[in-house]
Design a protein around this motif. Structure first.
Motif, PDB file in Angstrom:
ATOM      1  N   GLU A 112      35.424  55.410  60.287  1.00  0.00           N
ATOM      2  CA  GLU A 112      35.869  54.342  59.401  1.00  0.00           C
ATOM      3  C   GLU A 112      36.471  54.887  58.113  1.00  0.00           C
ATOM      4  N   SER A 113      36.525  56.198  57.963  1.00  0.00           N
ATOM      5  CA  SER A 113      37.116  56.811  56.785  1.00  0.00           C
ATOM      6  C   SER A 113      37.551  58.223  57.128  1.00  0.00           C
ATOM      7  N   ASP A 114      38.606  58.675  56.413  1.00  0.00           N
ATOM      8  CA  ASP A 114      39.009  60.063  56.597  1.00  0.00           C
ATOM      9  C   ASP A 114      38.426  60.961  55.515  1.00  0.00           C
ATOM     10  N   GLY A 115      37.541  60.389  54.685  1.00  0.00           N
ATOM     11  CA  GLY A 115      36.850  61.181  53.671  1.00  0.00           C
ATOM     12  C   GLY A 115      37.625  61.420  52.403  1.00  0.00           C
ATOM     13  N   THR A 116      38.776  60.802  52.248  1.00  0.00           N
ATOM     14  CA  THR A 116      39.568  61.016  51.041  1.00  0.00           C
ATOM     15  C   THR A 116      39.409  59.849  50.088  1.00  0.00           C
ATOM     16  N   PHE A 117      39.673  60.100  48.803  1.00  0.00           N
ATOM     17  CA  PHE A 117      39.711  59.010  47.830  1.00  0.00           C
ATOM     18  C   PHE A 117      40.869  59.300  46.889  1.00  0.00           C
ATOM     19  N   VAL A 118      41.893  58.505  47.028  1.00  0.00           N
ATOM     20  CA  VAL A 118      43.105  58.710  46.231  1.00  0.00           C
ATOM     21  C   VAL A 118      43.544  57.389  45.586  1.00  0.00           C
ATOM     22  N   LYS A 119      42.624  56.451  45.423  1.00  0.00           N
ATOM     23  CA  LYS A 119      42.975  55.140  44.896  1.00  0.00           C
ATOM     24  C   LYS A 119      42.942  55.157  43.378  1.00  0.00           C
ATOM     25  N   ASN A 120      43.699  54.232  42.763  1.00  0.00           N
ATOM     26  CA  ASN A 120      43.690  54.115  41.313  1.00  0.00           C
ATOM     27  C   ASN A 120      42.943  52.853  40.909  1.00  0.00           C
ATOM     28  N   PHE A 121      42.839  52.650  39.604  1.00  0.00           N
ATOM     29  CA  PHE A 121      42.002  51.563  39.089  1.00  0.00           C
ATOM     30  C   PHE A 121      42.651  50.189  39.208  1.00  0.00           C
ATOM     31  N   GLN A 122      43.922  50.136  39.606  1.00  0.00           N
ATOM     32  CA  GLN A 122      44.557  48.827  39.760  1.00  0.00           C
ATOM     33  C   GLN A 122      44.360  48.264  41.154  1.00  0.00           C
ATOM     34  N   GLU A 123      44.143  49.105  42.145  1.00  0.00           N
ATOM     35  CA  GLU A 123      44.181  48.641  43.527  1.00  0.00           C
ATOM     36  C   GLU A 123      43.064  47.662  43.865  1.00  0.00           C
ATOM     37  N   LEU A 124      41.867  47.887  43.362  1.00  0.00           N
ATOM     38  CA  LEU A 124      40.775  46.952  43.656  1.00  0.00           C
ATOM     39  C   LEU A 124      41.044  45.575  43.073  1.00  0.00           C
ATOM     40  N   PRO A 125      41.357  45.451  41.757  1.00  0.00           N
ATOM     41  CA  PRO A 125      41.668  44.097  41.263  1.00  0.00           C
ATOM     42  C   PRO A 125      42.877  43.480  41.941  1.00  0.00           C
ATOM     43  N   GLN A 126      43.871  44.300  42.338  1.00  0.00           N
ATOM     44  CA  GLN A 126      45.027  43.751  43.038  1.00  0.00           C
ATOM     45  C   GLN A 126      44.615  43.142  44.373  1.00  0.00           C
ATOM     46  N   ARG A 127      43.721  43.812  45.098  1.00  0.00           N
ATOM     47  CA  ARG A 127      43.242  43.257  46.370  1.00  0.00           C
ATOM     48  C   ARG A 127      42.472  41.965  46.139  1.00  0.00           C
ATOM     49  N   ILE A 128      41.670  41.942  45.072  1.00  0.00           N
ATOM     50  CA  ILE A 128      40.877  40.747  44.768  1.00  0.00           C
ATOM     51  C   ILE A 128      41.795  39.561  44.499  1.00  0.00           C
ATOM     52  N   ILE A 129      42.852  39.781  43.720  1.00  0.00           N
ATOM     53  CA  ILE A 129      43.801  38.710  43.406  1.00  0.00           C
ATOM     54  C   ILE A 129      44.413  38.152  44.693  1.00  0.00           C
ATOM     55  N   LEU A 130      44.889  39.041  45.562  1.00  0.00           N
ATOM     56  CA  LEU A 130      45.533  38.595  46.803  1.00  0.00           C
ATOM     57  C   LEU A 130      44.576  37.816  47.688  1.00  0.00           C
ATOM     58  N   ASP A 148      41.634  41.445  34.651  1.00  0.00           N
ATOM     59  CA  ASP A 148      40.726  42.586  34.523  1.00  0.00           C
ATOM     60  C   ASP A 148      41.078  43.415  33.288  1.00  0.00           C
ATOM     61  N   GLU A 149      41.402  42.716  32.194  1.00  0.00           N
ATOM     62  CA  GLU A 149      41.742  43.342  30.917  1.00  0.00           C
ATOM     63  C   GLU A 149      42.977  44.233  31.011  1.00  0.00           C
ATOM     64  N   MET A 150      43.831  44.022  31.991  1.00  0.00           N
ATOM     65  CA  MET A 150      45.051  44.816  32.147  1.00  0.00           C
ATOM     66  C   MET A 150      46.247  43.884  32.272  1.00  0.00           C
ATOM     67  N   ASN A 151      47.198  44.008  31.356  1.00  0.00           N
ATOM     68  CA  ASN A 151      48.430  43.230  31.435  1.00  0.00           C
ATOM     69  C   ASN A 151      49.438  44.040  32.222  1.00  0.00           C
ATOM     70  N   LEU A 152      49.679  43.610  33.459  1.00  0.00           N
ATOM     71  CA  LEU A 152      50.511  44.354  34.392  1.00  0.00           C
ATOM     72  C   LEU A 152      51.307  43.386  35.271  1.00  0.00           C
ATOM     73  N   PRO A 153      52.306  43.890  35.970  1.00  0.00           N
ATOM     74  CA  PRO A 153      52.920  43.078  37.028  1.00  0.00           C
ATOM     75  C   PRO A 153      51.999  43.089  38.250  1.00  0.00           C
ATOM     76  N   TRP A 154      51.571  41.900  38.683  1.00  0.00           N
ATOM     77  CA  TRP A 154      50.645  41.799  39.814  1.00  0.00           C
ATOM     78  C   TRP A 154      51.353  41.138  40.990  1.00  0.00           C
ATOM     79  N   LEU A 155      51.005  41.562  42.168  1.00  0.00           N
ATOM     80  CA  LEU A 155      51.492  40.932  43.392  1.00  0.00           C
ATOM     81  C   LEU A 155      50.674  39.671  43.626  1.00  0.00           C
ATOM     82  N   ARG A 156      51.363  38.494  43.716  1.00  0.00           N
ATOM     83  CA  ARG A 156      50.631  37.237  43.813  1.00  0.00           C
ATOM     84  C   ARG A 156      51.310  36.271  44.778  1.00  0.00           C
ATOM     85  N   TRP A 157      50.541  35.203  45.094  1.00  0.00           N
ATOM     86  CA  TRP A 157      51.003  34.155  45.998  1.00  0.00           C
ATOM     87  C   TRP A 157      51.376  32.902  45.211  1.00  0.00           C
TER      88      TRP A 157
END
Length: 279
Positions: A22-40, A203-212
């Motif tokens: 279920e994982s390849d053992g790597t972690f290369v994610k940044n701090f925006q990806e989790l809130p971006q997934r939550i928004i979507l 999430d205290e970040m003013n950014l362009p977010w992918l949204r519906w």
């Protein structure tokens, strides 16, 4: 024995999600990806609950989609940052999926989204699998896998640094680059929604977010936005009720003053020997 040889000899058994990594053992994610997934996910869930009252759908977030058997096993999987699969049960035999295994599920995702962390070359890689007999040293490109192997109807590449999303639609067995509508959004007709970029704070970040957005161009809100909207609605209702009460009190006061004036006038007329009812 190689996986391919094992598959040839044991055609009666194909590994499922409990047997595959279920994982390849790597972690290369940044701090925006989790809130971006939550928004979507959070903003789309009310729509999905209407489309799937039986709850038969799944959203994957950085979960492996196994599309072929390879050695090592992980080479036969892609892990999109976000994807949606319609018409599949929430659990398999009472268990949460560890990965999404196409030869056990059969239903392909309707939409896959990748969040670009580099220059987007990996997300646009069209490298096909090696021909039979060739060494499998080079990884198959993500673009090729989504287009030719998994055959995902909608594929989006989101580049936060450019504040842009590149959307593809599978037509005649090939991805065609989609054009945005007049609102700058990309319609997903099967969901009755549009995908686009929204600039704002989350999430205290003013950014362009992918949204519906819905098909009328109304932004689909996440839970805390829906709660804030309801709070404001309730506050407006409270103020309206207060204004109504104030108007009623003012009307009551005016009626009382009018009655007092009438009583005083009637008393004065009676003092003058005039019947007020005859005036």
């Amino acid at each position: 024995m190689t996986i391919a040889k094992s598959f040839e000899l044991e055609v009666t058994h194909l590994p499922d999600h409990t047997e595959l990594p279920e994982s390849d053992g790597t972690f290369v994610k940044n701090f925006q990806e989790l809130p971006q997934r939550i928004i979507l996910t959070d903003s789309l869930r009310p729509i999905l609950q209407q489309i799937h009252p039986d709850a038969r759908y799944r959203i994957g977030q950085d979960c492996g989609i196994y599309w072929r058997l390879t050695e090592p096993l992980e080479r036969g999987a892609e892990a999109p940052d976000w994807f949606y699969v319609p018409n599949v049960p929430p659990l398999l035999n009472g268990e949460v999926r560890r990965s999404y295994v196409l030869w056990k599920e059969y239903v392909a995702p309707l939409i896959v989204l990748e969040f670009v962390s580099g220059n987007g070359a990996e997300e646009r890689d069209r490298t096909p699998p090696p021909e039979l007999g060739q060494a499998e040293e080079q990884k198959v490109g993500k673009f090729w896998v989504y287009e030719q192997a998994i055959r995902v109807p909608f594929y989006g590449i989101y580049e936060v640094k450019k504040a842009a999303v590149e959307m593809y639609h599978l037509q005649d067995n090939r991805y065609q680059l989609m054009s945005a509508n007049e609102r700058g959004h990309y319609p997903i007709p099967q969901l009755g929604v549009e995908l686009g970029i929204w600039q704002g704070e989350y999430d205290e970040m003013n950014l362009p977010w992918l949204r519906w957005w819905d098909s009328e161009g109304n932004l689909l809100l996440i839970g805390e936005e829906r709660a804030e909207k309801e709070r404001l609605r309730a506050e407006r209702e409270r103020l309206r009720a207060g204004e109504e009460h104030l108007r009623a009190e003012e009307e009551k006061l005016r009626a009382e003053e009018e009655k007092q004036r009438a009583d005083r006038l009637a008393a004065k007329l009676r003092e003058m020997g005039i019947n007020p009812d005859e005036v």
